[in-house]
Scaffold this active site. Sequence first.
Site, mmCIF file in Angstrom:
data_model
loop_
_atom_site.group_PDB
_atom_site.id
_atom_site.type_symbol
_atom_site.label_atom_id
_atom_site.label_comp_id
_atom_site.label_asym_id
_atom_site.label_seq_id
_atom_site.Cartn_x
_atom_site.Cartn_y
_atom_site.Cartn_z
ATOM 1 N N THR A 80 0.852 -1.189 0.000
ATOM 2 C CA THR A 80 0.000 0.000 0.000
ATOM 3 C C THR A 80 0.885 1.236 0.000
ATOM 4 O OG1 THR A 80 0.030 0.007 2.415
ATOM 5 C CG2 THR A 80 -1.830 -1.091 1.361
ATOM 6 N N ARG A 230 -7.862 8.907 3.360
ATOM 7 C CA ARG A 230 -8.301 8.001 4.426
ATOM 8 C C ARG A 230 -9.588 8.564 5.016
ATOM 9 N NH1 ARG A 230 -5.741 4.549 2.521
ATOM 10 N NH2 ARG A 230 -3.993 3.373 3.364
ATOM 11 N N GLU A 259 -14.364 2.472 8.418
ATOM 12 C CA GLU A 259 -14.428 1.273 7.562
ATOM 13 C C GLU A 259 -14.070 0.054 8.414
ATOM 14 O OE1 GLU A 259 -11.639 1.810 4.373
ATOM 15 O OE2 GLU A 259 -12.571 3.675 3.719
ATOM 16 N N HIS A 276 -13.374 1.846 -0.734
ATOM 17 C CA HIS A 276 -11.914 2.005 -0.643
ATOM 18 C C HIS A 276 -11.223 1.191 -1.742
ATOM 19 C CE1 HIS A 276 -8.332 2.477 2.379
ATOM 20 N NE2 HIS A 276 -7.900 2.482 1.124
HETATM 21 N N1 LIG Z 1 -8.319 5.247 -1.681
HETATM 22 C C1 LIG Z 1 -7.311 4.476 -1.975
HETATM 23 O O1 LIG Z 1 -7.471 3.398 -2.530
HETATM 24 C C2 LIG Z 1 -5.915 4.930 -1.675
HETATM 25 C C3 LIG Z 1 -5.654 5.830 -0.671
HETATM 26 N N2 LIG Z 1 -4.382 6.272 -0.448
HETATM 27 C C4 LIG Z 1 -4.167 7.255 0.607
HETATM 28 O O2 LIG Z 1 -3.660 8.443 0.026
HETATM 29 C C5 LIG Z 1 -2.625 8.937 0.844
HETATM 30 C C6 LIG Z 1 -1.689 9.784 0.028
HETATM 31 O O3 LIG Z 1 -0.959 8.972 -0.864
HETATM 32 P P1 LIG Z 1 0.366 9.514 -1.555
HETATM 33 O O4 LIG Z 1 0.078 10.749 -2.299
HETATM 34 O O5 LIG Z 1 0.949 8.409 -2.310
HETATM 35 O O6 LIG Z 1 1.255 9.807 -0.300
HETATM 36 P P2 LIG Z 1 2.520 10.730 -0.251
HETATM 37 O O7 LIG Z 1 3.157 10.457 1.048
HETATM 38 O O8 LIG Z 1 3.309 10.607 -1.502
HETATM 39 O O9 LIG Z 1 1.909 12.195 -0.237
HETATM 40 C C7 LIG Z 1 1.098 12.686 0.776
HETATM 41 C C8 LIG Z 1 1.183 14.195 0.702
HETATM 42 O O10 LIG Z 1 0.268 14.725 1.650
HETATM 43 C C9 LIG Z 1 0.924 15.829 2.262
HETATM 44 N N3 LIG Z 1 0.312 16.149 3.533
HETATM 45 C C10 LIG Z 1 0.491 15.542 4.726
HETATM 46 N N4 LIG Z 1 -0.248 16.160 5.675
HETATM 47 C C11 LIG Z 1 -0.903 17.173 5.051
HETATM 48 C C12 LIG Z 1 -1.811 18.148 5.499
HETATM 49 N N5 LIG Z 1 -2.199 18.242 6.774
HETATM 50 N N6 LIG Z 1 -2.313 19.021 4.585
HETATM 51 C C13 LIG Z 1 -1.935 18.948 3.287
HETATM 52 N N7 LIG Z 1 -1.047 18.044 2.820
HETATM 53 C C14 LIG Z 1 -0.546 17.159 3.692
HETATM 54 C C15 LIG Z 1 2.373 15.421 2.368
HETATM 55 O O11 LIG Z 1 3.233 16.533 2.528
HETATM 56 C C16 LIG Z 1 2.571 14.719 1.041
HETATM 57 O O12 LIG Z 1 3.011 15.594 0.024
HETATM 58 C C17 LIG Z 1 -1.969 7.672 1.437
HETATM 59 O O13 LIG Z 1 -1.298 7.939 2.626
HETATM 60 C C18 LIG Z 1 -3.155 6.783 1.649
HETATM 61 O O14 LIG Z 1 -3.657 7.002 2.948
HETATM 62 C C19 LIG Z 1 -3.348 5.860 -1.222
HETATM 63 C C20 LIG Z 1 -3.556 4.962 -2.227
HETATM 64 C C21 LIG Z 1 -4.836 4.386 -2.490
HETATM 65 O O1 LIG Z 2 -2.349 2.067 -0.976
HETATM 66 C C1 LIG Z 2 -3.102 2.451 -0.072
HETATM 67 O O2 LIG Z 2 -2.747 3.155 0.874
HETATM 68 C C2 LIG Z 2 -4.519 2.047 -0.113
HETATM 69 O O3 LIG Z 2 -5.354 2.605 0.514
HETATM 70 C C3 LIG Z 2 -4.824 0.920 -0.984
HETATM 71 O O4 LIG Z 2 -5.123 1.204 -2.253
HETATM 72 C C4 LIG Z 2 -5.885 0.045 -0.385
HETATM 73 O O5 LIG Z 2 -5.309 -1.136 -0.543
HETATM 74 P P1 LIG Z 2 -5.762 -2.541 -0.004
HETATM 75 O O6 LIG Z 2 -5.772 -2.504 1.462
HETATM 76 O O7 LIG Z 2 -7.074 -2.820 -0.581
HETATM 77 O O8 LIG Z 2 -4.716 -3.405 -0.571
#
Ligand SMILES: NC(=O)C1=CN([C@@H]2O[C@H](COP(=O)(O)OP(=O)(O)OC[C@H]3O[C@@H](n4cnc5c(N)ncnc54)[C@H](O)[C@@H]3O)[C@@H](O)[C@H]2O)C=CC1
Ligand SMILES: O=C(O)C(=O)[C@H](O)COP(=O)(O)O
Length: 403
Positions: A80, A230, A259, A276
């Site tokens: 993830t 999240r 969730e 999600h």
């Molecule tokens: N819905 C889904 O299936 C998925 C959800 N996610 C969620 O998305 C989040 C972000 O993913 P990435 O962009 O890859 O992470 P990343 O770590 O590359 O980027 C997160 C960004 O958010 C910024 N940030 C942190 N706190 C902040 C705040 N209070 N206000 C504004 N910006 C802030 C950070 O400085 C960073 O630039 C993950 O941590 C995960 O929780 C990620 C992948 C899939």
């Molecule tokens: O990469 C993350 O962070 C995510 O939220 C995922 O996309 C959700 O991944 P799974 O738990 O369904 O593998």
Amino acid sequence: MSHRMTVLADDMMPGVEACLAQWRDAQGQAPQFRLLRSDGRDLNAEYVQQAQLLLVRSITRVDAALLAQAPALRFVGSATIGQDHLDLDALAARAVAWSTAPGCNAQAVAEWVLATVLRQAARTPAMTLTQLRAKRVGVIGLGHVGQRVAALLSALGLQIYGCDPLLSAAERATRSVAGWQAIDALLASADIVCVHTPLTRSGPAPTWQMLNAQRLAQLQPGAWLINAGRGDVLDAPAFIEAQRADAQRVALLDVLPNEPLPAPELVAHCQQVSPHIAGHSLEGKWRGTWQICANAAAHFGYQQVGELADIIPVQAPPALTWPTAADPQAVAPYAELMAAVVDCAGDDARLRSALTEQPGQAAAFDALRKHYATRREIAAHRLSGVPNDSSAQQLLTALGFSC
Ligand SMILES: NC(=O)C1=CN([C@@H]2O[C@H](COP(=O)(O)OP(=O)(O)OC[C@H]3O[C@@H](n4cnc5c(N)ncnc54)[C@H](O)[C@@H]3O)[C@@H](O)[C@H]2O)C=CC1
Ligand SMILES: O=C(O)C(=O)[C@H](O)COP(=O)(O)O
């Protein structure tokens, strides 16, 4: 390590066998594995006891209690981007190394956002592409995901403003945004707000319940709130209250507070929900497995040889056709194409129906995630029927389609 390594992996993580088969020692020999599989929400305790390498997804909480059951554990890989389910202090205390898979499914999330924005525009009576493009987008969190969202939505023609207090000036310079704003100013000025922050409870800008009553009150009437970060970034009671107060508000949520048991009233106040799955493309899932297995290999003194492209299942590219006589200035043809890439309407209907199961909503929520249909990213599709040198061709190419 010469003996057979015991690996415990989430039963829904694809590609584990294929990635482990790429490990080689310094002599070019492949190590032996015993691969155990378990439901990620409820890990098999006997398997946990034996595992040296644990491969999880976001639904497995890796904390002191789990680590206490895992005396042999040396490495935890989470396929993830998010890491809020890993207790880093507990891992450090036990000297268990860990890795996530930064960026693995960022493209998939950005495509979900694009499909969501186009779907919502197509559902808004008489909205043209020009009217959609006049909307101002605020992206909160411009990391791997947020920057791709910004890039895709600006390719669509929308103007993007960013909010990310943690980025350096050098990092900011690489993002496709028209300007930067503090969160309050951004919420008050954006027509579409996209949230892509991690879930954090400490540090300089914690995000847990960042969207509280005071922040939600700043949103413009009729603003679209998109969250694919999240669920607990949103204060659930405050959100319900704010939605009740302004019937024009649009909430499009892939992640939900609490969730796998989101409050039915919260879901009822959303115009689109999904369980999600924004990051659940085939490519995103395999990239995640590849990255964590490569990191685990290095930790145990091996090398993961080759490329992901060598092992990812080869499938015929999904075929899409540009509707004949489509108006390239209308939203509908682009919304239809993206609906074929990401089925937001189907995901919404299936989740609402799953949440009516009494009892068993949580199991039904997880079942939707486990059995999510194979989804390919835009670049894997082959699009035909788009007139050469048309504005539609230019736009679709900018969005990543081959046409
Ligand atoms: N819905 C889904 O299936 C998925 C959800 N996610 C969620 O998305 C989040 C972000 O993913 P990435 O962009 O890859 O992470 P990343 O770590 O590359 O980027 C997160 C960004 O958010 C910024 N940030 C942190 N706190 C902040 C705040 N209070 N206000 C504004 N910006 C802030 C950070 O400085 C960073 O630039 C993950 O941590 C995960 O929780 C990620 C992948 C899939
Ligand atoms: O990469 C993350 O962070 C995510 O939220 C995922 O996309 C959700 O991944 P799974 O738990 O369904 O593998």
